[in-house]
Structure formats: structure tokens, C-alpha cells
Design an enzyme around this catalytic site. Sequence first.
Site, PDB file in Angstrom:
ATOM      1  N   LYS A  17     -34.339  32.598 -36.775  1.00  0.00           N
ATOM      2  CA  LYS A  17     -35.010  32.563 -35.476  1.00  0.00           C
ATOM      3  C   LYS A  17     -35.789  33.845 -35.240  1.00  0.00           C
ATOM      4  CE  LYS A  17     -33.439  33.878 -31.386  1.00  0.00           C
ATOM      5  NZ  LYS A  17     -32.906  33.996 -30.017  1.00  0.00           N
ATOM      6  N   CYS A  59     -31.524  36.302 -22.835  1.00  0.00           N
ATOM      7  CA  CYS A  59     -30.126  36.696 -22.649  1.00  0.00           C
ATOM      8  C   CYS A  59     -30.020  37.848 -21.650  1.00  0.00           C
ATOM      9  CB  CYS A  59     -29.519  37.154 -23.977  1.00  0.00           C
ATOM     10  SG  CYS A  59     -29.425  35.899 -25.245  1.00  0.00           S
TER      11      CYS A  59
END
Length: 424
Positions: free
Chosen positions: A22, A117
Site C-alpha cells: 500500500k 489514522c
Amino acid sequence: MEKFRVHGPFTLSGTVDISGAKNAALPILFAAVLATEPVTLTNVPDLKDVDTTFKILRKLGVVVERDESGAVQIDASKIDHYVAPYELVKTMRASIWALAPLVARFHEGQVSLPGGCTIGARPVDMHISGLEKMGALIELDEGYVKATSNGRLHGARIYMDKVSVGATLSVMMAATLAEGTTTIENAAREPEIVDTALFLNAMGAKISGAGTDTITIEGVERLTGCQHRIVADRIETGTFLVAAAVSGGKITCRGTKADTLEAVIEKLREAGMEVTVTEDTITLDSKGQRPKAVNIRTMPHPGFPTDMQAQFTLLNVVAEGTSRITETIFENRFMHIPELNRMGAKGEIEGNTAICHGVEKLKSAEVMATDLRASISLVLAGCIASGETIVDRIYHIDRGYEHIEDKLRGIGAKIERFSTKFEE
């Protein structure tokens, strides 16, 4: 809200095919904006953050298609919009990477301040200051970062006050189309930066030194099409190696590279695990033994990666002995410890250090994921705990782990995804 139900305990053993990284796929997808011709990418992981990136690119006018084989074709030749909007950017901090390619190629770009996040401050200041040194004019207006330039950016010497993967990538992308030579000093050295540089060079960029602390980019007038395979995900690899270590199993990770994970492999061996490597596989055999506690200090690459800290926290809470884990990269990245303590772990937090007193077994509980890497540590904890563990807020895990429940079932886990309609 989707959750995981995990019925433990069980030994995790078998072979796992590792997905594309990713952390390489996202910057490479944004870097494709620099090309005037179509590019083809293979080994692109099927993740929520990748889907969000596709949506942002399409908003810009990029044609993005994924074929039956999983290959992704990107055609940025007809971009007609230069704004990455809040409704997409708010879910993913990596969206800031849209800015550098836009201002480098089209001399203007706007990106909403990003989300992602919630693990401490992740300022975009270093991205912005790097672009400013190359001649971009930056404004912050109503939650958007606006960048413009009067013609091509120009080469510059850019010293990173702090090692930053994100800012190194932004400057490297922008510098490919700048006039003159750019030098990035105190650059991040992560394998994903090397992979992004390989992709840019395949399009005609002139980048040298990626993977060292000094990267040199000689600007070119245009970048063209290419084909590129995304590097294997070293964090997914490390996660499955830890899964074998904590469950008493033996797992082979296939399609991965040991030289991107040396610090993690060293710590697994220190924990008493047998690790063997070939050109494209890594195997961990626990021989049914409980791991030994290991001290960890997260550092920029080639040090121990912060994205493996939560998984090693789990290893240490079930290991023989007491360990200290010091987090030097991000603030507020021990939110998984109170959740592990609900399962019988004995973890304490003192500033940026966690102290783990190993216990022999965990017990099931209802726990809540707080960020991407914390979420996988809780799922693995459920795999080795006695009883039924419920992991809430698993949307975090879908951001970074491809088909995670299928891969876990393939090595012996009993895990199911379910939805709850109402939240109190």
C-alpha cells in the site's frame, strides 16, 4: 458498522501470498499524474485507500481502470481539474501526494488538508516547504492547501529537518519535471521510496540515490507511459511472520523480499524463532515454542518500522519475560495496549515507551481497533485467545490489508465479518 468475530485459540500455519505494498501503491498512483501517456501497474492491492485514490484521480479527470487480471491502467493525459476535494481527502492523509504532481505538471493544484489514522501529529509542513523551495507559491485557504507556480518549478537543495517518507516522496515527484537539479538531503530510505523512484525512472525521470539519505533528481520536460509492478508489502509480510510466532505455527510468506525487512527478521530471531529466506520467500517456524521478549525502538528505515510496532507489542505481551517498546516516529501510537489489557495482557505506557510483562495466555474480549496496525494486532490476539473475540471498527484494517479474513482462514483461523445496524 462491520466487526470481526474470531474464535480462538488456534495455530496459524501455511503459505500466504503477499500483496503489493500500500505504501508504494499510493504514491505511485498519484505520481502517474505526471505522465502525458497511459501507464500500467500490476500487483496493486485491493484496498479501501487504493479505491479512495482512484476516486481522487477520477475527480481530476484521470481515466482509471482495473482489468480482470487486477492490472490498473491510468491515463492522465486529459486532466481538466486540479482540486482534490475534502469529501475524499478527509479519509486518507496520503491524499497530500496529489499536490506535488499537479503543481509540477500543470503549475496549480489544491488539496484539502488530509485525514487518515488518528495517531498523533502528521504535519504537511515539510511537503509545503519543499515545494516552496522549488518556486511554488503556497496558500492555506478554507482548509485547502493551494499551490501555484509561474511556469516550471526549479531545482533546489532541500534538507529535510526530520526524516519524512511523505515529504521525501512529494519533493521527489515534483522535482522530476522541475528545471535543473534537485538534491534531497536527509531523505527517507524506505523501500517504497525506491519503488516509486523506479516507477518514475521508467517514465523517463532521472533519479539517483533512492534508498540512501541523499537523492538527486535531474528535471526533465515530460514523462511518458510505462509498465511497473508494485513492490511486495513488507509490513504485511512481517505481520504474518508475527502471526506464526505468537500462535506456535509455521508460515511461509511468498512473493516477498527479505532485504526490505531485515530489522524485523533480526528481532524475530532474537525472540527465538527460526527464520529462513529464499529469493522470494520468508518462512518462520516457531517449532511450537513461546517467543522470548525483545526490546524494540522504532526508527526510520533501515531501523525497526513503526508500522510493525503494534504486532510486536502483541508478541511481547505473550512472550517469556519483560520488554520495553519505544515509539520514536509517531505520538499516541499505543492505543492498542489498553485493548490488549482487556484480553489479559499486562502492558503499561510511560510516555513514548510501553512496558510489556509477558503472560502465557490471552482471553477473549470485545475490543476496538483504533488505527490500521493496532487493528491487525487485535485480530491476531483473537486468534490466540481462548473463546470468542469481537473486534470493532475494522474499517481501519480494510485500509491496509487485502482480503485479510480470506488469508487468515487459509492458515487456520476461524474468523467472520459481520455487520451491526445500530450503535449505542
